[in-house]
Scaffold this active site. Sequence first.
Site, short mmCIF file in Angstrom:
data_model
loop_
_atom_site.label_atom_id
_atom_site.label_comp_id
_atom_site.label_asym_id
_atom_site.label_seq_id
_atom_site.Cartn_x
_atom_site.Cartn_y
_atom_site.Cartn_z
N SER A 1 0.83 -1.20 0.00
CA SER A 1 0.00 0.00 0.00
C SER A 1 0.87 1.26 0.00
O SER A 1 1.68 1.45 -0.90
CB SER A 1 -0.99 -0.04 1.17
OG SER A 1 -1.97 0.96 1.06
N ASP B 1 -9.96 -3.57 -5.69
CA ASP B 1 -9.19 -2.57 -4.96
C ASP B 1 -9.21 -1.27 -5.76
O ASP B 1 -8.91 -1.29 -6.96
CB ASP B 1 -7.75 -3.07 -4.79
CG ASP B 1 -6.83 -2.13 -4.03
OD1 ASP B 1 -7.27 -1.04 -3.62
OD2 ASP B 1 -5.65 -2.51 -3.83
N HIS C 1 -8.06 -4.68 -1.05
CA HIS C 1 -6.90 -3.99 -0.53
C HIS C 1 -6.62 -4.47 0.90
O HIS C 1 -7.53 -4.56 1.73
CB HIS C 1 -7.10 -2.48 -0.52
CG HIS C 1 -5.85 -1.72 -0.30
ND1 HIS C 1 -4.93 -1.50 -1.30
CD2 HIS C 1 -5.34 -1.14 0.82
CE1 HIS C 1 -3.92 -0.82 -0.82
NE2 HIS C 1 -4.14 -0.59 0.47
#
Length: 311
Positions: free
Chosen positions: A154, A248, A278
């Site tokens: 991320s 995501d 995610h």
Amino acid sequence: MSRELDPQIAQLIEALDRGFPAVHTMTGAQARATIRSRFVAPTAPEPVAALEDRSVGEVPVRIYHPAGHSRPLPVLVYAHGGGFVFCDLDSHDGLCRDIANRLGAIVVSVGYRLAPEHAWPTAAEDVYAVTRWVSDNCAALGADAGRIAVGGDSAGGNLAAVTALMARDRGGPALVAQLLVYPMITPDFATESYRRYGTGYYNPAEALRWYWDQYAPNASDRTHPYLSPLHAELAGLPPAVVVIAGHDPLRDEGLRYGEALAAAGVPTLVRRFDGGIHGFMTMPSLDLAQAARAQLCRDAAALLAGAPARG
């Protein structure tokens, strides 16, 4: 892989989405406190051969040594996710233990300084500084200076990608791989994946916008290559593995970055887990998370051994 939501995730997604805190209504400190209050440390963490907490300048790091491997070992500098605002060494402790053991590598987890108190480029400079420190201290760490990789998930995927750029531009250290797990690559909120998955899939668009606002409040910074690597010249970077979660908002920017790396001549392997959301790799109860961790480590092991990862 099926383009449907993973069955295990499908059973959880409503509760996950409903439970995601409204971080966009909070200060950074409030968001950190909220996330931290929900963290439950495992009663029996996965054992590693050795673990050390120390600091590199102002930056805390946690160093994991895998069990059952002889030195010198490859080393992975790892940047945790959390939107540049929250999470820490503890939140990603389980993942780093698992990667160290699966990969047979030393993992150096970086507790970089967080936004908004430390806006861009502080986090990126912290991860790069730790990477330089690792390179300079390989002998003491029992690490192989010729087998250093960077990685992150991320926001940490952004920081790993940027560290690879910095290392190329600043004359080192030489890196053999970059492992980018559903990375935040660019503050572009108009993609198809933002439209399709920006609500109802646990990592909402309003939170993602807020993360970028905390980390890079100045719009003029948002096209800088060390903030948005899509704006960089990408030739000469180390081989990349890019993990994509299909459900995501960040899916499309990750795919674009993988395509851009390949177009620049960087050996790039894109691993798609279309049923994932995610953050799924930090949910170890999911079979999909275990499969993705295993695949990432197989790919990383090949690159650390000097062999191309195979699609």
